[in-house]
Design an enzyme around this catalytic site. Structure first.
Site, mmCIF file in Angstrom:
data_model
loop_
_atom_site.group_PDB
_atom_site.id
_atom_site.type_symbol
_atom_site.label_atom_id
_atom_site.label_comp_id
_atom_site.label_asym_id
_atom_site.label_seq_id
_atom_site.Cartn_x
_atom_site.Cartn_y
_atom_site.Cartn_z
ATOM 1 N N ARG A 191 3.764 -2.502 -6.302
ATOM 2 C CA ARG A 191 4.814 -2.975 -5.406
ATOM 3 C C ARG A 191 6.140 -3.058 -6.167
ATOM 4 O O ARG A 191 6.162 -3.263 -7.376
ATOM 5 C CB ARG A 191 4.456 -4.347 -4.831
ATOM 6 C CG ARG A 191 3.426 -4.267 -3.704
ATOM 7 C CD ARG A 191 3.104 -5.627 -3.130
ATOM 8 N NE ARG A 191 2.376 -6.443 -4.071
ATOM 9 C CZ ARG A 191 2.895 -7.393 -4.823
ATOM 10 N NH1 ARG A 191 4.180 -7.709 -4.719
ATOM 11 N NH2 ARG A 191 2.151 -8.073 -5.662
ATOM 12 N N TYR B 198 2.748 3.947 -2.372
ATOM 13 C CA TYR B 198 1.801 2.991 -2.916
ATOM 14 C C TYR B 198 1.426 1.887 -1.922
ATOM 15 O O TYR B 198 2.289 1.377 -1.201
ATOM 16 C CB TYR B 198 2.371 2.340 -4.200
ATOM 17 C CG TYR B 198 1.509 1.174 -4.624
ATOM 18 C CD1 TYR B 198 0.296 1.402 -5.270
ATOM 19 C CD2 TYR B 198 1.860 -0.132 -4.311
ATOM 20 C CE1 TYR B 198 -0.533 0.344 -5.598
ATOM 21 C CE2 TYR B 198 1.039 -1.196 -4.643
ATOM 22 C CZ TYR B 198 -0.160 -0.950 -5.285
ATOM 23 O OH TYR B 198 -0.985 -1.996 -5.590
ATOM 24 N N LYS C 13 0.878 -6.236 3.384
ATOM 25 C CA LYS C 13 1.819 -7.277 2.958
ATOM 26 C C LYS C 13 3.035 -7.347 3.891
ATOM 27 O O LYS C 13 3.550 -8.430 4.163
ATOM 28 C CB LYS C 13 2.286 -7.016 1.530
ATOM 29 C CG LYS C 13 1.172 -6.776 0.531
ATOM 30 C CD LYS C 13 0.311 -7.982 0.300
ATOM 31 C CE LYS C 13 -0.631 -7.710 -0.868
ATOM 32 N NZ LYS C 13 -1.503 -8.820 -1.187
ATOM 33 N N HIS D 99 -1.437 -15.772 1.823
ATOM 34 C CA HIS D 99 -1.990 -14.817 0.856
ATOM 35 C C HIS D 99 -3.279 -15.406 0.286
ATOM 36 O O HIS D 99 -3.332 -15.822 -0.870
ATOM 37 C CB HIS D 99 -0.943 -14.598 -0.255
ATOM 38 C CG HIS D 99 -1.252 -13.474 -1.185
ATOM 39 N ND1 HIS D 99 -0.789 -13.437 -2.477
ATOM 40 C CD2 HIS D 99 -1.971 -12.343 -1.015
ATOM 41 C CE1 HIS D 99 -1.202 -12.335 -3.067
ATOM 42 N NE2 HIS D 99 -1.929 -11.655 -2.205
ATOM 43 N N SER E 229 -1.426 -11.696 -6.793
ATOM 44 C CA SER E 229 -2.099 -10.396 -6.879
ATOM 45 C C SER E 229 -2.720 -10.208 -8.261
ATOM 46 O O SER E 229 -2.132 -10.604 -9.271
ATOM 47 C CB SER E 229 -1.093 -9.273 -6.636
ATOM 48 O OG SER E 229 -0.508 -9.421 -5.371
ATOM 49 N N CYS F 4 -5.356 -11.584 -9.666
ATOM 50 C CA CYS F 4 -5.863 -12.781 -10.358
ATOM 51 C C CYS F 4 -7.311 -13.068 -9.958
ATOM 52 O O CYS F 4 -7.781 -14.189 -10.110
ATOM 53 C CB CYS F 4 -5.000 -14.001 -10.061
ATOM 54 S SG CYS F 4 -3.433 -14.003 -10.931
ATOM 55 N N ASP G 14 -7.881 -11.203 0.829
ATOM 56 C CA ASP G 14 -6.457 -11.158 0.483
ATOM 57 C C ASP G 14 -5.547 -11.960 1.423
ATOM 58 O O ASP G 14 -4.575 -12.532 0.979
ATOM 59 C CB ASP G 14 -5.986 -9.691 0.459
ATOM 60 C CG ASP G 14 -4.654 -9.503 -0.269
ATOM 61 O OD1 ASP G 14 -4.420 -10.200 -1.268
ATOM 62 O OD2 ASP G 14 -3.851 -8.673 0.169
ATOM 63 N N ARG H 38 -6.662 1.179 -7.876
ATOM 64 C CA ARG H 38 -7.208 0.462 -6.713
ATOM 65 C C ARG H 38 -8.344 1.216 -6.052
ATOM 66 O O ARG H 38 -8.430 2.436 -6.139
ATOM 67 C CB ARG H 38 -6.080 0.286 -5.674
ATOM 68 C CG ARG H 38 -4.912 -0.568 -6.156
ATOM 69 C CD ARG H 38 -5.140 -2.010 -5.850
ATOM 70 N NE ARG H 38 -4.180 -2.899 -6.499
ATOM 71 C CZ ARG H 38 -4.085 -4.190 -6.188
ATOM 72 N NH1 ARG H 38 -4.839 -4.726 -5.254
ATOM 73 N NH2 ARG H 38 -3.227 -4.967 -6.829
HETATM 74 O O1 SAT Z 1 0.436 -5.313 -2.386
HETATM 75 S S1 SAT Z 1 -0.734 -4.475 -2.603
HETATM 76 O O2 SAT Z 1 -1.422 -4.302 -1.352
HETATM 77 O O3 SAT Z 1 -0.332 -3.206 -3.111
HETATM 78 C C1 SAT Z 1 -1.771 -5.187 -3.703
HETATM 79 C C2 SAT Z 1 -1.340 -6.509 -4.160
HETATM 80 O O4 SAT Z 1 -0.313 -6.614 -4.809
HETATM 81 O O5 SAT Z 1 -2.053 -7.486 -3.878
HETATM 82 MN MN MN Z 2 -2.749 -9.607 -2.509
#
Ligand code: SAT
Ligand code: MN
Length: 584
Positions: free
Chosen positions: A69, A197, A206, A226, A248, A250, A275, A365
């Site tokens: 990101r 991405y 997101k 989140h 993200s 973690c 997520d 990923r």
């Molecule tokens: O934002 S993403 O979906 O690319 C992955 C993340 O940062 O959790």
């Molecule tokens: Mn995330």
């Protein structure tokens, strides 16, 4: 292609701007997915992985400049800058539209424009929300098919309800100089240019389910967070659901599909989401959560049979890999896969040698359907979601934060979440390992001013006396030699058990100014290589460190000026005083 005039019009308008060779409405069928995979195999967007060991698995290699990101290029464009807040980059909406439409102009010449209707959440849930993403990337279409309920049923719902979030995306030239991710919460729209991405391009995730949804949630009285959602079932058959927010990369996916260790026979973990959680207060006074997503876009490196057997097994088939390495026989490979094999090509397709850095990109990923997860909860499809017993905030902190603490009620819990911090990871472009404030793990994702967001959180306090208990955890505390004090992964269940016992009022605690901490005897560490001293370190609250911490929180709050709820500032001050008095 649709009887919804607004949608039909918008698609025409976008086509006139971007001038694609063709427009393709996606129906979300398996046949269509196959067709796009074949197309990408032909164009080289995808490589076929070893189909004997990994049936229906494919590898996508991103442009090397486009692997995470891009927070510095992500904007929230509200009429008033203060509404976006100091936590967001802001641009005046008309300027933002002009800038990005300039990039979109003619950008799909020679390409196909795909129209993707999607639904975030179970298709029949009143809490679900629909959107339409327009994109010129078949990779995005294939990922959206896995990550959302996409296609015909979603379009029908849009036609029935008449509302949807508009997301316009083009990979453009994949030029970092011509890359923007823009949000217009007041118009329920998103425009993203120049990146392929995940978080920049799969707009349901997101951009919609967090940035736009958090803005809507505030207006409508719910929460878009989140957070993973996990069910913990005891040997007696009692299940508690926990929603947990971590930045993200973690370990949210690992926690969401935790495998109970050998010592915990009879315990069972159910994954509802890994997520994002959308939470609503229902008539019973409890907070209920749905997972708006239908798949996982998880971090690959570190996934192995010990750390996350569920994930490890579910990504052996029907998976899209992005930026992993490969072996000589075209199997996907990543750091700490621990399968005894060696990478031959790195994530950029170059011959691998151990001097050129990690073989798989640290933010590589997998995209996989949630239905492939052995611990997938049947309740993940439930119309109203699951009732949440505990909310857990967490971060990656080598120091300061104890393994677990419980807040003194909802409002203090909001302060705990608002003051949370974490070391940065490879999920976002920029330096990793730097401690930064990441309230509720929403720093990159809150679609409006954090101060208003905290007020919104506080507003739940008087609406119910059955709200979840709020906790903070830190799996990442280190000793003086820089070694992790806590084993993490499956053993985190021991902490979840204490959390549940606290929710049920079954266990006492040590009361400190920063919250309730386990009495060492109440945290089951039997069979772990943890002596009394280590346990003491894990649970210790260093008053001086905490006074510095609270001072930093005060500095952070200051950025938000008068908009910070008084209640939070007062509570923070009170804790600081209690710590000082304790020292005196
Ligand atoms: O934002 S993403 O979906 O690319 C992955 C993340 O940062 O959790
Ligand atoms: Mn995330």
């Amino acid at each position: 292609m649709t009887n919804n005039k607004v949608l039909g019009h918008w698609v025409e308008e976008v086509a006139a701007l971007t001038r694609p060779d063709q427009v393709r409405w996606c129906d979300g069928s398996d046949g269509e997915y196959r067709e796009f995979i074949d197309l990408m195999l032909e164009t080289g967007d995808l490589r076929e992985l070893n189909q004997e060991t990994h049936p229906n698995c494919y590898l996508h290699r991103s442009d090397p400049s486009d692997v995470a990101r891009v927070e510095h290029l992500t904007f929230v464009c509200t009429k008033n800058q203060e509404d976006a807040g100091p936590n967001n980059h802001w641009m005046e909406p008309a300027d933002a539209h002009a800038l990005i439409d300039g990039l979109f102009e003619g950008c799909m010449k020679g390409r196909t424009m795909y129209v993707i209707p999607y639904c975030m959440g179970p298709i029949d849930s009143p809490y679900s929300r629909c959107g339409v993403e327009i994109t010129d990337s078949p990779y995005v279409v294939a990922n959206m098919k896995i990550m959302t309920r996409m296609g015909k049923a979603a379009l029908e719902r849009i036609e029935r309800e008449g509302t949807f979030v508009r997301g316009l995306h083009s990979i453009g030239e994949l030029d970092p100089e011509r890359r923007y991710i823009m949000h217009f919460p007041e118009e329920l729209s998103i425009k993203s240019y120049g990146s392929g991405y995940g978080g920049n391009a799969l707009l349901g995730k997101k951009c919609h389910a967090l940035r736009i949804a958090s803005y809507q949630a505030r207006q409508e009285g719910w929460l878009a967070e989140h957070m993973l959602i996990v069910g913990v079932q005891s040997p007696e058959g009692e299940t508690h659901y926990i929603a947990a927010a971590f930045p993200s990369a973690c370990g949210k996916t690992n926690l969401a599909m935790l495998i109970p260790p050998e010592s915990h026979k009879g315990w069972k973990i159910w994954t509802v989401g890994d997520d994002i959680a959308w939470m609503h207060l229902r008539e019973d006074g409890r907070l209920w959560a749905i997972n708006p997503e239908a798949g996982y876009f998880g971090v690959v490196p570190g996934t192995n049979a010990d750390t996350n057997r569920n994930a490890y097994e579910m990504i052996t088939h029907d998976t899209i890999f992005t930026n992993t390495a490969t072996t000589l026989d075209e199997q996907p490979w990543w750091e700490n896969k621990d399968d005894g094999k060696h990478p031959t090509w790195d994530w950029q397709g170059r011959p691998y040698n151990d001097h050129s850095g990690p073989a798989a990109h640290p933010n590589s990923r997998f995209t996989v359907s949630a239905s492939q997860n052995p611990s997938y909860s049947p309740e993940a499809e439930a119309k109203y979601g699951v009732p949440i017993s505990a909310i857990v905030f967490g971060g990656r902190r080598a120091h300061v934060a104890p393994l677990v603490l419980q807040s003194r009620g909802w409002a203090h819990g909001v302060l705990v979440g608002a003051g949370a911090a974490s070391e940065t990871t490879a999920a976002a472009t920029g330096k990793t390992g730097v401690v930064r404030r990441d309230p509720m793990a929403m720093k990159p994702f809150c679609g409006y001013n954090f101060a208003d967001y905290w007020s919104h959180w506080l507003s739940f306090e008087n609406k119910s006396d059955k709200l979840p208990e709020i906790f903070h955890v830190n799996w990442f505390r280190k000793n003086a030699d820089g070694k992790f004090l806590w084993p993490g992964f499956g053993e985190n269940l021991r902490v979840l058990r204490w959390i549940i016992d606290r929710c049920e009022g079954r266990v006492d605690a040590r009361h400190t100014p920063i919250g309730h901490i386990p009495k060492p005897a109440d945290l089951d560490v039997s069979g772990l290589d943890i002596d009394d001293d280590t346990l003491e370190q894990l649970l210790s609250v260093n008053d001086i460190e905490w006074r510095i911490e609270l001072d930093e929180v005060a500095g952070f709050f200051k950025e938000f000026g008068d908009r910070v709820p008084k209640r939070l500032a007062e509570m923070r001050l009170k804790i600081e005083k209690d710590l000082t008095n304790r020292a005196a």
